[in-house]
Design a protein around this motif. Sequence first.
Motif, mmCIF file in Angstrom:
data_model
loop_
_atom_site.group_PDB
_atom_site.id
_atom_site.type_symbol
_atom_site.label_atom_id
_atom_site.label_comp_id
_atom_site.label_asym_id
_atom_site.label_seq_id
_atom_site.Cartn_x
_atom_site.Cartn_y
_atom_site.Cartn_z
ATOM 1 N N GLN A 134 0.923 -1.202 -0.012
ATOM 2 C CA GLN A 134 0.103 0.116 0.071
ATOM 3 C C GLN A 134 0.933 1.276 0.068
ATOM 4 N N ASP A 135 0.703 2.086 -1.051
ATOM 5 C CA ASP A 135 1.645 3.388 -1.273
ATOM 6 C C ASP A 135 0.861 4.433 -0.550
ATOM 7 N N SER A 139 2.869 10.984 2.180
ATOM 8 C CA SER A 139 3.995 10.827 3.092
ATOM 9 C C SER A 139 5.290 10.051 2.122
ATOM 10 N N GLN A 140 5.161 9.888 0.850
ATOM 11 C CA GLN A 140 6.048 9.113 0.137
ATOM 12 C C GLN A 140 6.477 7.958 0.681
ATOM 13 N N THR A 141 5.416 7.066 1.311
ATOM 14 C CA THR A 141 5.905 5.752 2.222
ATOM 15 C C THR A 141 5.243 4.743 1.511
ATOM 16 N N ALA A 142 5.567 3.557 1.725
ATOM 17 C CA ALA A 142 4.792 2.271 1.188
ATOM 18 C C ALA A 142 4.754 1.371 2.261
#
Length: 320
Positions: A134-135, A139-142
């Motif tokens: 899940q991206d 927050s530009q995180t996954a």
Amino acid sequence: MPNDGSERLLQGSATETTYCNTWCQLKNSLGLTIVGFAALMHKGQPTHCLFTCSPCLLWENEGRHVGELRRISFCKNEAVMRTSGGLFTLSVSVDDDAIEFHPGALNVMAPVPRALVIKRTCMIYQKFEVAQRQDWCRSQTATTTYTVMEDWTMTPQSKRLEHLTGETNSRGIWDELVSYSGTPESAAPATPMHNLPPNLPPQLMTMLQPVDMTKAPHALVISRAAHVSEFSLTKDAIVTEQATFQSAWLPLPAELIPYEIEPLPELRKDHHGNLTTVEEGNKPVNGYILIKFEDCPDRFDASFIVQQILAEFDPEAGTH
């Protein structure tokens, strides 16, 4: 009625074959050139260009003609016929040959008639990781979540899963099955599958990667009597062209499968005609084994190309 020559010709015949080599053809050509030149001189026509060019042209033409005759003669006498792929439709047959399944006590209980190919497929119930990613755009995180699923596979998996170290795989009686089955003498190397996409899930990777069916505990037996018309079928052709010769697998009749294997008492025959360690009516558990027996019967049509090739080097024509 008088016995004349015409009556004798109706009763029998005779033929005479003559051969004119390159020098013979050249002699005839030069003779015709001289005759034509004389005729033109008699009529007073200009002949300088014709006289200069005609011998070269005739030499090239007649030489090419003799070369073609030699090639035709060579093909008639020394060419062979081979089959390789898709023009004539012929029926694949094994006649009355019956395959005896090898090796060891994992044989079926009787020879299998009309079988072009028989295979034994062994499977083990194993755990696989399933990844869900899940991206998060802001927050530009996954986030990747790993869960476990179990399914039948033809190759045992790692004892511990990569990201779920608390989950383990059991090999059950797989090693004993491999040891008892052995490897057929005609084992062929597996065909690796290249260019698989990177980072595939382990379960999908296992499903896409080909399994060598000739290596224990799997087995693949091909009839030695396989043929189409008067042409024999090689094992390499049957193994390589799976879409043609191994596309119609059918389960072997249950009565041909043994009820148990004495050195491996955990295996029993189920109502489908399979050998398994799964108790009747129960669900499979990690490490359980399932063995299927299938065959491809003959009497089906396949397409082939008939190709003519030169058998040896032709010293006269200088060609292969």
